[in-house]
Design an enzyme around this catalytic site. Sequence first.
Site, PDB file in Angstrom:
ATOM      1  N   LYS A  35      10.888   0.269  -9.011  1.00 17.88           N
ATOM      2  CA  LYS A  35       9.599  -0.345  -9.347  1.00 17.88           C
ATOM      3  C   LYS A  35       8.717  -0.434  -8.104  1.00 17.88           C
ATOM      4  O   LYS A  35       7.539  -0.065  -8.115  1.00 17.88           O
ATOM      5  CB  LYS A  35       9.830  -1.754  -9.920  1.00 17.88           C
ATOM      6  CG  LYS A  35       8.571  -2.545 -10.166  1.00 17.88           C
ATOM      7  CD  LYS A  35       7.720  -1.943 -11.249  1.00 17.88           C
ATOM      8  CE  LYS A  35       6.399  -2.614 -11.386  1.00 17.88           C
ATOM      9  NZ  LYS A  35       5.524  -1.974 -12.387  1.00 17.88           N
ATOM     10  N   ARG A  79       1.918   4.935  -4.985  1.00 20.22           N
ATOM     11  CA  ARG A  79       0.510   5.044  -5.425  1.00 20.22           C
ATOM     12  C   ARG A  79      -0.421   4.437  -4.376  1.00 20.22           C
ATOM     13  O   ARG A  79      -1.492   4.983  -4.072  1.00 20.22           O
ATOM     14  CB  ARG A  79       0.329   4.354  -6.763  1.00 20.22           C
ATOM     15  CG  ARG A  79      -1.032   4.598  -7.396  1.00 20.22           C
ATOM     16  CD  ARG A  79      -0.981   4.342  -8.870  1.00 20.22           C
ATOM     17  NE  ARG A  79      -2.254   4.402  -9.541  1.00 20.22           N
ATOM     18  CZ  ARG A  79      -2.830   5.521 -10.012  1.00 20.22           C
ATOM     19  NH1 ARG A  79      -2.236   6.681  -9.821  1.00 20.22           N
ATOM     20  NH2 ARG A  79      -3.979   5.475 -10.647  1.00 20.22           N
ATOM     21  N   CYS A  87      -0.616  -5.615  -8.751  1.00 23.91           N
ATOM     22  CA  CYS A  87       0.565  -4.733  -8.719  1.00 23.91           C
ATOM     23  C   CYS A  87       0.536  -3.816  -7.500  1.00 23.91           C
ATOM     24  O   CYS A  87       1.256  -4.017  -6.540  1.00 23.91           O
ATOM     25  CB  CYS A  87       0.614  -3.889  -9.985  1.00 23.91           C
ATOM     26  SG  CYS A  87       0.357  -4.850 -11.453  1.00 23.91           S
ATOM     27  N   LYS A 129     -10.569  -2.653 -11.425  1.00 22.78           N
ATOM     28  CA  LYS A 129     -10.546  -1.214 -11.736  1.00 22.78           C
ATOM     29  C   LYS A 129     -11.502  -0.961 -12.890  1.00 22.78           C
ATOM     30  O   LYS A 129     -11.951  -1.905 -13.552  1.00 22.78           O
ATOM     31  CB  LYS A 129      -9.125  -0.748 -12.056  1.00 22.78           C
ATOM     32  CG  LYS A 129      -8.533  -1.314 -13.317  1.00 22.78           C
ATOM     33  CD  LYS A 129      -7.060  -0.945 -13.459  1.00 22.78           C
ATOM     34  CE  LYS A 129      -6.846   0.336 -14.188  1.00 22.78           C
ATOM     35  NZ  LYS A 129      -5.426   0.536 -14.584  1.00 22.78           N
TER      36      LYS A 129
HETATM   37  N1  SAJ Z   1      -7.336   3.048  -7.479  1.00 26.85           N
HETATM   38  C1  SAJ Z   1      -8.083   3.804  -6.580  1.00 26.85           C
HETATM   39  N2  SAJ Z   1      -8.016   5.168  -6.640  1.00 26.85           N
HETATM   40  C2  SAJ Z   1      -7.220   5.804  -7.560  1.00 26.85           C
HETATM   41  C3  SAJ Z   1      -6.459   5.023  -8.465  1.00 26.85           C
HETATM   42  C4  SAJ Z   1      -6.527   3.650  -8.409  1.00 26.85           C
HETATM   43  O1  SAJ Z   1      -8.824   3.263  -5.740  1.00 26.85           O
HETATM   44  O2  SAJ Z   1      -7.215   7.037  -7.591  1.00 26.85           O
HETATM   45  C5  SAJ Z   1      -7.395   1.581  -7.410  1.00 26.85           C
HETATM   46  C6  SAJ Z   1      -7.958   0.967  -8.681  1.00 26.85           C
HETATM   47  O3  SAJ Z   1      -9.371   0.909  -8.636  1.00 26.85           O
HETATM   48  C7  SAJ Z   1      -7.334  -0.428  -8.619  1.00 26.85           C
HETATM   49  C8  SAJ Z   1      -5.980  -0.176  -7.970  1.00 26.85           C
HETATM   50  O4  SAJ Z   1      -6.073   1.080  -7.313  1.00 26.85           O
HETATM   51  O5  SAJ Z   1      -8.101  -1.264  -7.774  1.00 26.85           O
HETATM   52  C9  SAJ Z   1      -4.808  -0.168  -8.953  1.00 26.85           C
HETATM   53  O6  SAJ Z   1      -5.205   0.503 -10.122  1.00 26.85           O
HETATM   54  P1  SAJ Z   1      -4.170   1.466 -10.917  1.00 26.85           P
HETATM   55  O7  SAJ Z   1      -4.851   1.991 -12.092  1.00 26.85           O
HETATM   56  O8  SAJ Z   1      -3.626   2.451  -9.971  1.00 26.85           O
HETATM   57  O9  SAJ Z   1      -2.928   0.550 -11.280  1.00 26.85           O
HETATM   58  P2  SAJ Z   1      -2.669  -0.790 -12.136  1.00 26.85           P
HETATM   59  O10 SAJ Z   1      -2.495  -1.883 -11.154  1.00 26.85           O
HETATM   60  O11 SAJ Z   1      -3.602  -1.005 -13.265  1.00 26.85           O
HETATM   61  O12 SAJ Z   1      -1.224  -0.395 -12.774  1.00 26.85           O
HETATM   62  C10 SAJ Z   1      -0.208   0.027 -11.896  1.00 26.85           C
HETATM   63  C11 SAJ Z   1       0.488   1.234 -12.535  1.00 26.85           C
HETATM   64  N3  SAJ Z   1       1.426   1.784 -11.594  1.00 26.85           N
HETATM   65  C12 SAJ Z   1       1.318   3.099 -11.250  1.00 26.85           C
HETATM   66  O13 SAJ Z   1       0.422   3.819 -11.658  1.00 26.85           O
HETATM   67  C13 SAJ Z   1       2.384   3.631 -10.334  1.00 26.85           C
HETATM   68  C14 SAJ Z   1       1.198   0.774 -13.794  1.00 26.85           C
HETATM   69  O14 SAJ Z   1       1.963   1.850 -14.316  1.00 26.85           O
HETATM   70  C15 SAJ Z   1       2.118  -0.385 -13.459  1.00 26.85           C
HETATM   71  O15 SAJ Z   1       2.825  -0.851 -14.609  1.00 26.85           O
HETATM   72  C16 SAJ Z   1       1.296  -1.526 -12.915  1.00 26.85           C
HETATM   73  O16 SAJ Z   1       0.696  -1.060 -11.696  1.00 26.85           O
HETATM   74  C17 SAJ Z   1       2.213  -2.699 -12.656  1.00 26.85           C
HETATM   75  O17 SAJ Z   1       2.108  -3.672 -13.444  1.00 26.85           O
HETATM   76  O18 SAJ Z   1       3.058  -2.598 -11.768  1.00 26.85           O
END
Ligand code: SAJ
Length: 403
Positions: free
Chosen positions: A201, A208, A255, A317
């Site tokens: 996890k 990421r 997360c 996001k």
């Molecule tokens: N973000 C960027 N650039 C990107 C992708 C995301 O700046 O290319 C930023 C987003 O704006 C946001 C943050 O990162 O501020 C996180 O957003 P996210 O969409 O990457 O993730 P979460 O927090 O909504 O969900 C993540 C997911 N984990 C992964 O993709 C590895 C989800 O599958 C998990 O279940 C969740 O964390 C969790 O609860 O752990």
Amino acid sequence: MKACFMGLGYIGLPTAIIAAKHGVEAVGVDINPEVVALTNRGKIHIVEPGLQELCAEVVATGRLKASTVPEESDAYFIVVPTPFRGNHEPDIAYVEAATKSVIPLLKAGDLYVIESTSPVGTTEKMKELIFARRPELKDKLFIAYCPERVLPGNVIHELVYNDRVIGGITPEATEKAKEFYSQFVKGKLHATNARTAEMCKLTENSSRDVQIAFANELSLICDKAGIDVWELIELANRHPRVNILRPGCGVGGHCIAVDPYFLTAEFPMESQLIAKAREINNYKAFWCTEKIKNAMLQFKLDHGREPAVAMMGLAFKPNIDDLREAPAKYITTRVMQGCNNAELLIVEPNVKEHKVFKLTDYREAFKRADIVVYLVAHDQFKTLPKDPAKVILDFCGIFRKVR
Ligand code: SAJ
């Protein structure tokens, strides 16, 4: 089978509802009596598409009921928060408290699973805690760790169709946990041990965060080099084995912005890259703040008056209403603190009102602003025109794609 879910938050509540929907007799436990009362009225306290209807259905059929105390069951799931103390030290106090509250109810043959994101070794610690109080249950319980990875906003689908990692303290515990989850998970159930599942996890989210840090670092380099970072990334991603993510105004949420600290706290000497990525993503929000302040100063020099500035987006996001740990919120606050009497037009289309920020409709804000700052790539903003008369600061590539 009867299952007790400790914690009715973003994960516990949907999981209890989905399990109940698939025939499990579910008891959802939360320390917040309002959450319990609301759930027992078939209503939900979180925003998640489609969940309200499912909750009403399973409560009406008696498959799910909520309580402030656990009930004797065949399986117990710990789905409570694991926050951080000030210095990024993970705090498993809620996991311990939830475990202590179910220990008196445990009987031979029961399943005990932790789902909460936890430091490596937590499941073993809880095993010791249980057997210290119930030595007669030693080796008679099935104890496992099973992290969730659902994406907020798509939880119902992903709870069923995502693969899951099932980490038992023993192989028998892994099998017992797989048997439970197979009642509603259609994704593959991957067997491993508890420590590996805990680490998996943290690995998923840390990976990421590092990937996003790379994209953010590219945006700083390109700003200095006079290169369009969005064009650069789109070209680099044409490579068959390159997949650069999107720069943003920082990394938010509870997360990706949080889980890497579980590793840097426990393995400080070994997690240099992970720690640096956290620094870069945090620094990006500061960098954006400085860019905005400089643009405001430049406008005043050019026009002899303070600008009206539209801050487009507060959520962590795109296309959600969750402002927790949102870099856009941090940036807006910092700009507010230093904006003298410049007019700040704060926009968040997914939130009706906010106790701190006075919100303006995004179209009105755009019209009135001299400087438009895109912080979060909400779909609504994509309908706005491109007006050359305005100064545009686009930190999230509102009109841009990377692949
Ligand atoms: N973000 C960027 N650039 C990107 C992708 C995301 O700046 O290319 C930023 C987003 O704006 C946001 C943050 O990162 O501020 C996180 O957003 P996210 O969409 O990457 O993730 P979460 O927090 O909504 O969900 C993540 C997911 N984990 C992964 O993709 C590895 C989800 O599958 C998990 O279940 C969740 O964390 C969790 O609860 O752990």
